[in-house]
Write an enzyme that holds these catalytic residues in place. Sequence first.
Site, PDB file in Angstrom:
ATOM      1  N   HIS A 187       0.884  -1.175   0.000  1.00 14.91           N
ATOM      2  CA  HIS A 187       0.000   0.000   0.000  1.00 14.91           C
ATOM      3  C   HIS A 187       0.921   1.224   0.000  1.00 14.91           C
ATOM      4  CE1 HIS A 187      -2.216  -3.015   2.435  1.00 14.91           C
ATOM      5  NE2 HIS A 187      -3.335  -2.446   2.038  1.00 14.91           N
ATOM      6  N   ASP A 199       2.596   1.964   3.315  1.00 19.13           N
ATOM      7  CA  ASP A 199       3.578   0.989   3.815  1.00 19.13           C
ATOM      8  C   ASP A 199       4.993   1.424   3.450  1.00 19.13           C
ATOM      9  OD1 ASP A 199       1.301  -0.567   4.286  1.00 19.13           O
ATOM     10  OD2 ASP A 199       1.545  -1.675   2.406  1.00 19.13           O
TER      11      ASP A 199
HETATM   12  C1  XLS Z   1      -7.324  -6.365   4.798  1.00 21.30           C
HETATM   13  C2  XLS Z   1      -6.907  -6.643   3.440  1.00 21.30           C
HETATM   14  C3  XLS Z   1      -5.854  -5.715   2.861  1.00 21.30           C
HETATM   15  C4  XLS Z   1      -5.791  -5.831   1.364  1.00 21.30           C
HETATM   16  C5  XLS Z   1      -5.067  -4.727   0.690  1.00 21.30           C
HETATM   17  O1  XLS Z   1      -7.995  -7.157   5.442  1.00 21.30           O
HETATM   18  O2  XLS Z   1      -6.497  -7.983   3.387  1.00 21.30           O
HETATM   19  O3  XLS Z   1      -4.626  -5.918   3.457  1.00 21.30           O
HETATM   20  O4  XLS Z   1      -5.207  -7.037   0.970  1.00 21.30           O
HETATM   21  O5  XLS Z   1      -5.552  -3.481   1.024  1.00 21.30           O
END
Ligand code: XLS
Length: 441
Positions: A99, A102
């Site tokens: 993301h 991150d």
């Molecule tokens: C949250 C999600 C997230 C997605 C990406 O539960 O798994 O991490 O994979 O935003």
Amino acid sequence: MSYFQSIEKIKYEGPSSRNPYAFKFYNPEEKIGGRTMEEFLRFGVAYWHTFTEDLSDPFGIGTAIRPWDKFNGMDLAKARVEAAFEFFEKLGVPYFCFHDVDIAPEGRTLRESNQNLDIIVAMIKDYMKDSKTKLLWNTVNNFSHPRFVHGAASSNHADVFAYAAAKVKKGLEIGKELGAENYVFWGGREGYETLINTDMKLELDNLGRFFHMAVDYAKEIGFDAQFLIEPKPKEPTSHQYDFDVASGYAFLQHYDLQDYFKFNIEANHATLAGHTFEHELRYARVNGMLGSVDANQGHPLLGWDTDEFPSDLYTTTLAMYEIIKNGGLGRGGLNFDAKVRRGSFTPEDLFHAHIVGMDSFAVGLKVAQKLIDDHVLEDFIAERYSSFHEGIGLDIVEGKVDFHKLEAYALGLTDIKHTSGRLELLKATMNQYLLRAYAGE
Ligand code: XLS
Ligand code: CA
Ligand code: CA
């Protein structure tokens, strides 16, 4: 500088190895069904869980001990990139995912956040030149910051809709810059808590508009990644709009978006929705909508998103069965959207976690391919549905009958003979195949 100095490159040593830093089943070069394991499995590391996560939970602060902890701000972001590429290299993974937040800290303004991103993206691009690890997908976090308290594209506030759009615009530009294979939209806070303060129709329409604008912008800048919706039924909101594949697919069709999206299916989200992982994969596959996978597992006793590393071989086998039947994942892959437990706080645990995940899917691949080669399930299923291969069944399938004809046929029936579903026999056979793979057969 090395962040994981004590750890050598992880190699395949086979099922009898006792080396904790070796693969027992994942042999990247081994060919299964005409493709190498590496080509078929397309593993990815989730940046957030591996390099950003501190292992805090609602009852306690973070426990993770990480070699980059001593840094702050942009220095920390840069150290994480260095550590990440060392980790990818030592693990030998072909992909990673992130993301926006991150990889770079948010600034005080959108402009400042974008500047931080530009610096880190340039650094990542540089590292990617000397690395075989590519970007499976990126996305933006439109759910953590307080501005997204009431959602992003489904917020009640138009300014938030605009802000979310600006972040996705930047995300698409970053994806293009780094050559991402896919771009993910997970609902985040796109859902609602209660209907007594919610205009559901407007929120859904706005979500549809938002996705169309994203499709248009990707086209405009020539970013040809596969767009993926990642369903999840609840958490953080009590009602997430992309509940599961079936509801997500209905949404995409209603807003005429089905040609631009596929699904990124997460195992833990499937079980939260009251489905099995393989159910979600199958539903997407038979509709031509299986794009990519978030490879993790939930805890059978807990009702929330625990994001554990996959280790359940029965599930990885059934998942790989779907993926093989799909002809692979195309541009998708198996992203370990999984975090080590709060008690597994050392850097070494990051390696053990990925090793168990990679080995578990390698076993799944081997066993599923063997089941398919031997027609174990196919022959049984073909026989079970054989009444549709001839006579009235064939007429139904070929559209040659209506209710009048079916009534006339049914009136002539005296006895309907069923055959056993043989569930227990099939499970025993599955166990046999699993244990043979364990023995290296
Ligand atoms: C949250 C999600 C997230 C997605 C990406 O539960 O798994 O991490 O994979 O935003
Ligand atoms: Ca996920
Ligand atoms: Ca999750």
